[in-house]
Design an enzyme around this catalytic site. Structure first.
Site, PDB file in Angstrom:
ATOM      1  NE  ARG A  83      -3.995  -2.022   2.100  1.00 45.89           N
ATOM      2  CZ  ARG A  83      -3.852  -3.341   2.226  1.00 45.89           C
ATOM      3  NH1 ARG A  83      -2.711  -3.853   2.636  1.00 45.89           N
ATOM      4  NH2 ARG A  83      -4.852  -4.146   1.943  1.00 45.89           N
ATOM      5  CG  HIS A 108      -0.645  -5.545  -4.490  1.00 40.58           C
ATOM      6  ND1 HIS A 108       0.406  -5.431  -3.608  1.00 40.58           N
ATOM      7  CD2 HIS A 108      -1.436  -6.545  -3.978  1.00 40.58           C
ATOM      8  CE1 HIS A 108       0.261  -6.326  -2.623  1.00 40.58           C
ATOM      9  NE2 HIS A 108      -0.841  -6.997  -2.815  1.00 40.58           N
ATOM     10  CG  HIS A 179       0.090 -11.437  -4.315  1.00 39.93           C
ATOM     11  ND1 HIS A 179      -0.866 -12.219  -3.699  1.00 39.93           N
ATOM     12  CD2 HIS A 179       0.058 -10.266  -3.661  1.00 39.93           C
ATOM     13  CE1 HIS A 179      -1.453 -11.530  -2.750  1.00 39.93           C
ATOM     14  NE2 HIS A 179      -0.905 -10.326  -2.695  1.00 39.93           N
ATOM     15  CG  ASP A 252      -2.902  -8.011   4.913  1.00 41.60           C
ATOM     16  OD1 ASP A 252      -1.835  -8.183   4.311  1.00 41.60           O
ATOM     17  OD2 ASP A 252      -3.875  -7.393   4.436  1.00 41.60           O
ATOM     18  CD  GLU A 315       2.138 -10.321  -0.492  1.00 43.41           C
ATOM     19  OE1 GLU A 315       2.093  -9.163  -0.920  1.00 43.41           O
ATOM     20  OE2 GLU A 315       1.239 -10.799   0.222  1.00 43.41           O
TER      21      GLU A 315
HETATM   22  C1  BGC Z   1      -2.293  -7.539   0.867  1.00 41.61           C
HETATM   23  C2  BGC Z   1      -3.691  -7.741   1.352  1.00 41.61           C
HETATM   24  C3  BGC Z   1      -4.602  -7.788   0.172  1.00 41.61           C
HETATM   25  C4  BGC Z   1      -4.155  -8.905  -0.737  1.00 41.61           C
HETATM   26  C5  BGC Z   1      -4.984  -8.956  -1.962  1.00 41.61           C
HETATM   27  C6  BGC Z   1      -1.940  -8.708  -0.006  1.00 41.61           C
HETATM   28  O1  BGC Z   1      -0.641  -8.586  -0.485  1.00 41.61           O
HETATM   29  O2  BGC Z   1      -1.389  -7.426   1.944  1.00 41.61           O
HETATM   30  O3  BGC Z   1      -4.081  -6.701   2.202  1.00 41.61           O
HETATM   31  O4  BGC Z   1      -5.929  -7.980   0.550  1.00 41.61           O
HETATM   32  O5  BGC Z   1      -2.808  -8.737  -1.095  1.00 41.61           O
HETATM   33  O6  BGC Z   1      -5.039 -10.197  -2.450  1.00 41.61           O
END
Ligand code: BGC
Length: 351
Positions: A83, A108, A179, A252, A315
């Protein structure tokens, strides 16, 4: 080993050719990758009895990736993984506004980012695929033409290696990551990841506010649900009443890695299959995401269901919202510099 049918990935997006590539090592570890979003579509890894199973979530056709995905299944993430608060940042006194694609924030890299664009692909060897993408000056709101190179390799020691490089012609931000959603038991068993045993080589993490933005502090993990310095089942504290767990709706969060020299960042062990995963990186952080934000059951490839906590992401990255946190390691790339980043996912079995 039932590979994904390549024919369902043969198509065009944005007038560019999309295909499905298969990488393999001599031991049988196999990875299928599409150049749409440089996404890993399947990853077959042996269990302790020599049984290969697919351990990553995904879909079985390009059509589904194009039409349904906000989950970033298996994707290359850029230009900025994670973010950026309010989608805003300044470089050299100039303010930039990005798309707000996650509440008030940018997540992202924006709506298309690098996950919904077509990369140029060149399979160099049976076990190696080079992908390149040219991101134009101003694309998704970021300054500078950025030439990105991504190399996926399936090594003989059962490592899925991901190497990133990028060059810019104007000062810009870069923070690339990957991801994949893993379930080491094998996705066809439809189990949660709560019994997976996790270790993260991090004595601090970056706590977040209710919208997932780091507060800027580095907090000690000790005596909190975030203490994975010793092996612990993922499920042990996942439903705790801890405020940080409730802000993330589970895990998260970005963990601050103690060692930053290609040492092991995290390790996961799945007791039934015996599969283990070790993550190596030269990045300062790692986001541990326990797949909390989806609701209900969904169908992925081979009609296999996915649901909350059915997989995890690890990640490798710089910290979230770094452009607005001067105390976090910098994500600025200058024209005379070369961005590089390394992520190795090494698989093995318990003996
Ligand atoms: C984020 C999550 C998000 C997800 C989406 C992750 O990398 O940290 O907050 O909801 O990606 O798939």
């Amino acid at each position: 080993m039932e590979l994904i049918d390549k024919n369902y990935f043969n198509g065009r997006v944005d007038n560019e050719q999309v295909l499905l590539f298969t990488l393999k090592n001599k031991k049988g570890m196999t990875c299928q990758i599409t150049n749409f979003g440089a996404r890993i579509v399947s990853l077959f890894v042996s269990d302790k009895n020599g049984v290969f199973e697919d351990i990553v979530l995904g879909y079985d056709s390009l059509k589904e990736y194009v039409s349904t995905d906000e989950l970033y299944f298996g994707a290359a993430i850029g230009r900025y993984g994670n973010r950026i608060a309010n989608g805003k940042f300044s470089i050299e006194g100039k303010e930039y506004q990005l798309a707000k694609n996650n509440g008030n924030h940018n997540l992202h890299g924006g709506n298309k980012g690098f996950h919904n664009v077509v990369w140029k692909a060149n399979q160099i060897k049976n076990n190696r695929l080079e992908l390149t993408y040219f991101s134009k000056d101003g694309e998704e709101g970021f300054p500078g033409n950025l030439q990105v190179k991504l190399m996926y390799s399936v090594l003989e020691n059962n490592t899925l290696e991901i190497k990133y490089e990028a060059l810019t012609d104007k000062v810009t931000l870069v923070n690339l990551t990957h991801h994949s959603y893993f379930n080491l038991r094998g996705i066809r068993h439809n189990t949660t990841i709560e019994k997976h045993l996790l270790t993260i080589n991090a004595s601090t993490y970056t706590p977040i506010d209710e919208e997932g933005i780091p507060t800027g502090e580095l907090l000690s993990v000790s005596d909190t649900p975030f203490d994975f310095t010793k092996q612990k089942p993922i499920g042990k504290d996942i439903d705790s009443l801890d405020t940080q767990i409730s802000f993330g709706n589970g895990y998260d969060h970005n963990f601050v890695l103690d060692k930053n020299n290609l040492k092991i960042a995290a390790r996961v062990e799945e007791p039934i299959s015996g599969r283990t995963l070790e993550v190596f990186t030269d990045e300062p952080g790692i986001q541990f995401y326990s797949f909390n934000h989806i609701k209900g059951m969904h169908k992925g490839k081979n009609n296999i269901e996915f649901f909350p906590k059915s997989a995890f992401c690890l990640e490798t990255q710089h910290f979230p919202n770094s452009p607005n946190q001067p105390n976090f390691p910098s994500v600025v790339l200058q024209p005379e510099q070369k961005y590089t980043s390394y992520c190795g996912y090494k698989f093995d079995v318990t003996r």
